[in-house]
Design a protein around this motif. Structure first.
Motif, PDB file in Angstrom:
ATOM      1  N   GLU A 169     -13.648  20.960 -30.420  1.00  0.00           N
ATOM      2  CA  GLU A 169     -12.504  20.426 -31.160  1.00  0.00           C
ATOM      3  C   GLU A 169     -12.137  19.080 -30.585  1.00  0.00           C
ATOM      4  O   GLU A 169     -11.619  18.995 -29.458  1.00  0.00           O
ATOM      5  N   HIS A 184     -13.762  10.718 -33.804  1.00  0.00           N
ATOM      6  CA  HIS A 184     -12.788  11.828 -33.824  1.00  0.00           C
ATOM      7  C   HIS A 184     -13.359  13.116 -33.248  1.00  0.00           C
ATOM      8  O   HIS A 184     -12.669  14.127 -33.225  1.00  0.00           O
ATOM      9  N   GLU A 210       0.359  20.540 -35.314  1.00  0.00           N
ATOM     10  CA  GLU A 210       1.250  20.887 -36.435  1.00  0.00           C
ATOM     11  C   GLU A 210       1.974  22.210 -36.170  1.00  0.00           C
ATOM     12  O   GLU A 210       3.172  22.335 -36.438  1.00  0.00           O
TER      13      GLU A 210
HETATM   14  N1  UPG Z   1      -5.674  21.155 -43.523  1.00  0.00           N
HETATM   15  C1  UPG Z   1      -5.080  21.198 -44.764  1.00  0.00           C
HETATM   16  N2  UPG Z   1      -5.257  22.298 -45.514  1.00  0.00           N
HETATM   17  C2  UPG Z   1      -5.989  23.362 -45.085  1.00  0.00           C
HETATM   18  C3  UPG Z   1      -6.608  23.313 -43.812  1.00  0.00           C
HETATM   19  C4  UPG Z   1      -6.436  22.185 -43.049  1.00  0.00           C
HETATM   20  O1  UPG Z   1      -4.376  20.274 -45.182  1.00  0.00           O
HETATM   21  O2  UPG Z   1      -6.106  24.324 -45.828  1.00  0.00           O
HETATM   22  C5  UPG Z   1      -5.419  19.989 -42.680  1.00  0.00           C
HETATM   23  C6  UPG Z   1      -4.708  20.409 -41.417  1.00  0.00           C
HETATM   24  O3  UPG Z   1      -3.345  20.680 -41.688  1.00  0.00           O
HETATM   25  C7  UPG Z   1      -4.969  19.212 -40.520  1.00  0.00           C
HETATM   26  C8  UPG Z   1      -6.351  18.773 -40.984  1.00  0.00           C
HETATM   27  O4  UPG Z   1      -6.593  19.345 -42.258  1.00  0.00           O
HETATM   28  O5  UPG Z   1      -4.019  18.209 -40.772  1.00  0.00           O
HETATM   29  C9  UPG Z   1      -7.431  19.250 -40.034  1.00  0.00           C
HETATM   30  O6  UPG Z   1      -7.440  18.465 -38.911  1.00  0.00           O
HETATM   31  P1  UPG Z   1      -8.007  18.943 -37.502  1.00  0.00           P
HETATM   32  O7  UPG Z   1      -7.449  20.258 -37.159  1.00  0.00           O
HETATM   33  O8  UPG Z   1      -7.713  17.878 -36.525  1.00  0.00           O
HETATM   34  O9  UPG Z   1      -9.565  19.176 -37.711  1.00  0.00           O
HETATM   35  P2  UPG Z   1     -10.794  18.342 -38.360  1.00  0.00           P
HETATM   36  O10 UPG Z   1     -10.670  18.275 -39.828  1.00  0.00           O
HETATM   37  O11 UPG Z   1     -12.012  19.003 -37.828  1.00  0.00           O
HETATM   38  O12 UPG Z   1     -10.628  16.846 -37.774  1.00  0.00           O
HETATM   39  C10 UPG Z   1     -11.438  16.045 -36.906  1.00  0.00           C
HETATM   40  C11 UPG Z   1     -11.752  16.688 -35.539  1.00  0.00           C
HETATM   41  C12 UPG Z   1     -10.451  17.149 -34.911  1.00  0.00           C
HETATM   42  C13 UPG Z   1      -9.517  15.955 -34.751  1.00  0.00           C
HETATM   43  C14 UPG Z   1      -9.364  15.195 -36.066  1.00  0.00           C
HETATM   44  C15 UPG Z   1      -8.578  13.912 -35.879  1.00  0.00           C
HETATM   45  O13 UPG Z   1     -12.658  17.769 -35.661  1.00  0.00           O
HETATM   46  O14 UPG Z   1     -10.683  17.783 -33.656  1.00  0.00           O
HETATM   47  O15 UPG Z   1      -8.239  16.431 -34.362  1.00  0.00           O
HETATM   48  O16 UPG Z   1     -10.623  14.879 -36.640  1.00  0.00           O
HETATM   49  O17 UPG Z   1      -9.112  13.128 -34.834  1.00  0.00           O
END
Ligand code: UPG
Length: 414
Positions: free
Chosen positions: A324, A154, A332
Motif C-alpha cells: 500500500e 503513488h 478517510e
Molecule cells: N474509493 C471510492 N469508492 C470505492 C472504493 C474506493 O471512491 O468504492 C476511493 C477511496 O475512498 C479512496 C480511493 O478510492 O479515496 C482509493 O485510494 P487508496 O486507498 O489510496 O488506494 P489506491 O487506489 O490503490 O491508490 C494508490 C496507491 C495508494 C495511495 C494512492 C495515493 O495504491 O496506496 O494512497 O494511490 O497516493
C-alpha cells in the motif's frame, strides 16, 4: 492535448477552522510566487482510485490560488492498461513475467500520447508509471523541454521487480524532480535533481469526508440492506490482489465465531485503468459464498457518499493490504473517528498508530483478535477515534499536501 478532466471549484478559505491555521497562512504566502503559473497534472484515469481522488481537489485548489491548473488523462485501450497493471503489480513486487511484447505495447501507447502533448507549462506533474515515459519520448523529439517536469510515484516500490524498475528508471530520470510517499521507496542509484518525500492526503470538505446527516446514513445503509442494529465492519478498496479482499473475508469469519451478529461490507469502484477489478470481484464473491451477512458492492460511478457512510458507520474499518503506497482509505476512516485494523504494509503504519488510533496486525488471527476487542470496548473505540481524527488533521489533510507541492515548486524555481 490529452483528455481534459473537468473539476468542481474549491475555495481555500473554506478550510479555515478545519485545517491548521499555520498551513493556510503558509499556502497564501508561498502561492504569491506562482500566481498565473501554468500547471498540468496528468494521470491514467479520471475516476476510481487514490490518484483521481487527490487530483479532483488538488487541481481546483491550485486554480483558487490563481494558477492555471489543469488535469488531463492520457488515452489508452485495454491492451495498454493490461500492461500498465502488470507493471504496477511487478513494481509492487509480484513475480510476473514481463515480455518484450508488453514493453513494445507500453512504448507504442506512450509514443501515441506524446504525440498529443502540444502546449507548454511551468510545471507538469506526471502521476504513476502509466505516464512516466512521455517526457523522455518528447525530449528525444526535441519537444517538452519547457517548464519543470515532476514524476509523482503513488505506489510501494520496496520490492519492485528489477526488470521493470530498470526499464522505467531512465524515463523516471528524465524528470526534474520525483515525489515518493516514503523515504523507503526511493531506489538506490536513482539519479534526479530533486527527490521529495510527500505523503498524500484527503480533502476534509469533499462529499466523501464531510459530516453527514443521520437521515443520509440511514438511507444509504437501508438501500443496501444493512441491519443498523447489528455490528458492521468494512473494507473500502478496489478488488485488487494487493488489498487482499479474500483475507478480509477470512478475518470477518474469525470474528464472526465470537460475534455471530457481525456484518461485513466490502465497497469498491471498478476503475477504467484496472482491468483486473472484475476478475477479483468474482474471486471475492466466490470466497464469500452464500453468507447473507457479507455485502459486496462494486460501483462503476462515483460512490463517495456511500463510502463516507460505510466509513463512519462501521465500528471498525479493515485495511488488509499486502502492499500500500499510502492508503487514502485509511486516512478517510480515521478522519471519521473510526479505528482501523491495518497491516504494516507501506504507508499504513504512518497513519495507524498501533494501540492509539487502531491496530497494526499482519496476520488474520491477530487482526480478528483486535477487531473483537474493539467491538467489545466501545469507550476505547471512541477514544481511539478521537486520536485518529486529530492525527489526520495534523498530518494528512489536503492543505498540507498542497503546501508540500508549493514548496517543491519553489525549490525548482530557485
Ligand atoms: N474509493 C471510492 N469508492 C470505492 C472504493 C474506493 O471512491 O468504492 C476511493 C477511496 O475512498 C479512496 C480511493 O478510492 O479515496 C482509493 O485510494 P487508496 O486507498 O489510496 O488506494 P489506491 O487506489 O490503490 O491508490 C494508490 C496507491 C495508494 C495511495 C494512492 C495515493 O495504491 O496506496 O494512497 O494511490 O497516493
Amino acid at each position: 492535448m490529452f483528455t481534459r478532466v473537468p473539476v468542481k471549484p474549491v475555495r481555500l478559505d473554506s478550510y479555515e477552522g478545519v485545517a491548521p491555521d499555520e498551513q493556510l497562512a503558509e499556502i497564501q504566502r508561498l502561492s504569491n510566487k506562482f500566481k498565473d503559473a501554468r500547471v498540468l497534472h496528468v494521470n491514467a484515469t479520471a475516476f476510481g482510485g487514490g490518484v483521481a481522488e487527490i487530483l479532483s481537489t488538488m487541481v481546483p485548489m491550485m486554480q483558487d490560488l490563481g494558477m492555471h491548473a489543469e488535469w488531463q488523462v492520457i488515452r489508452g485501450a485495454t491492451e495498454f492498461f493490461e500492461v500498465t497493471k502488470a507493471f504496477h503489480n511487478a513494481l509492487q513486487g509480484m513475480p510476473i513475467p514481463v515480455t518484450q511484447h508488453m514493453l513494445d505495447i507500453y512504448l507504442r501507447y506512450s509514443n501515441m500520447n506524446a504525440d498529443l502533448f502540444d502546449e507548454d507549462y511551468d510545471f507538469v506533474v506526471m502521476h504513476d508509471p502509466q505516464v512516466v515515459a512521455i517526457r523522455r519520448l518528447l525530449k528525444e523529439r526535441g519537444a517538452g523541454t519547457k517548464g519543470f517536469w515532476i514524476w509523482r510515484c503513488h505506489i510501494d516500490l520496496t520490492d519492485a521487480q528489477p526488470k521493470v524498475w530498470e526499464f522505467i528508471k531512465p524515463y523516471v530520470e528524465c524528470h526534474d524532480a520525483v515525489i515518493f510517499t516514503m523515504e523507503k521507496y526511493v531506489k538506490s542509484g536513482l539519479s534526479v535533481r530533486h527527490i521529495a518525500i510527500i505523503p498524500p492526503a484527503i480533502d476534509p470538505l469533499s462529499p466523501k469526508n464531510v459530516e453527514l446527516p443521520e437521515s443520509t446514513i440511514h438511507d444509504v445503509l437501508s438501500r443496501y440492506g444493512i441491519d443498523q442494529t447489528r455490528p458492521l465492519i468494512s473494507q473500502i478498496s478496489r478488488y485488487d490482489p494487493w488489498k487482499d479482499p479474500l483475507g478480509v473475508i477470512d478475518v470477518y469469519r474469525l470474528v464472526k465465531k465470537e460475534v455471530p451478529e457481525l456484518q461485513l461490507a466490502m465497497v469498491a469502484t471498478l476503475a477504467s485503468d484496472d482491468p483486473e477489478g472484475i476478475d477479483w470481484f468474482g474471486k471475492t464473491a466466490r470466497h464469500a459464498g452464500e453468507d447473507p451477512d457479507i455485502y459486496l458492492l462494486a460501483s462503476t460511478k462515483d460512490n463517495s457518499v456511500d463510502v463516507n457512510v460505510f466509513q463512519r458507520s462501521s465500528q471498525v474499518v479493515l485495511q488488509r493490504s499486502k502492499r500500500e503506497g499510502f492508503g487514502l482509505v485509511v486516512t478517510e476512516a480515521l478522519w471519521k473517528g473510526t479505528p482501523v485494523v491495518g497491516t504494516s504494509a507501506g504507508g499504513i503504519p504512518m497513519q495507524v498508530l498501533d494501540g492509539v488510533n487502531g491496530f497494526i496486525a499482519d496476520n488474520n488471527e491477530l487482526a480478528a483478535e483486535k477487531v473483537i476487542w474493539l467491538l467489545r470496548n466501545p469507550d476505547d473505540r471512541i477514544r481511539m477515534g478521537v486520536a485518529g481524527r486529530e492525527h489526520v488533521r495534523q498530518h494528512f489533510l489536503i492543505t498540507r499536501y498542497l503546501l508540500d507541492y508549493l514548496r517543491l515548486f519553489d525549490k525548482l524555481y530557485s
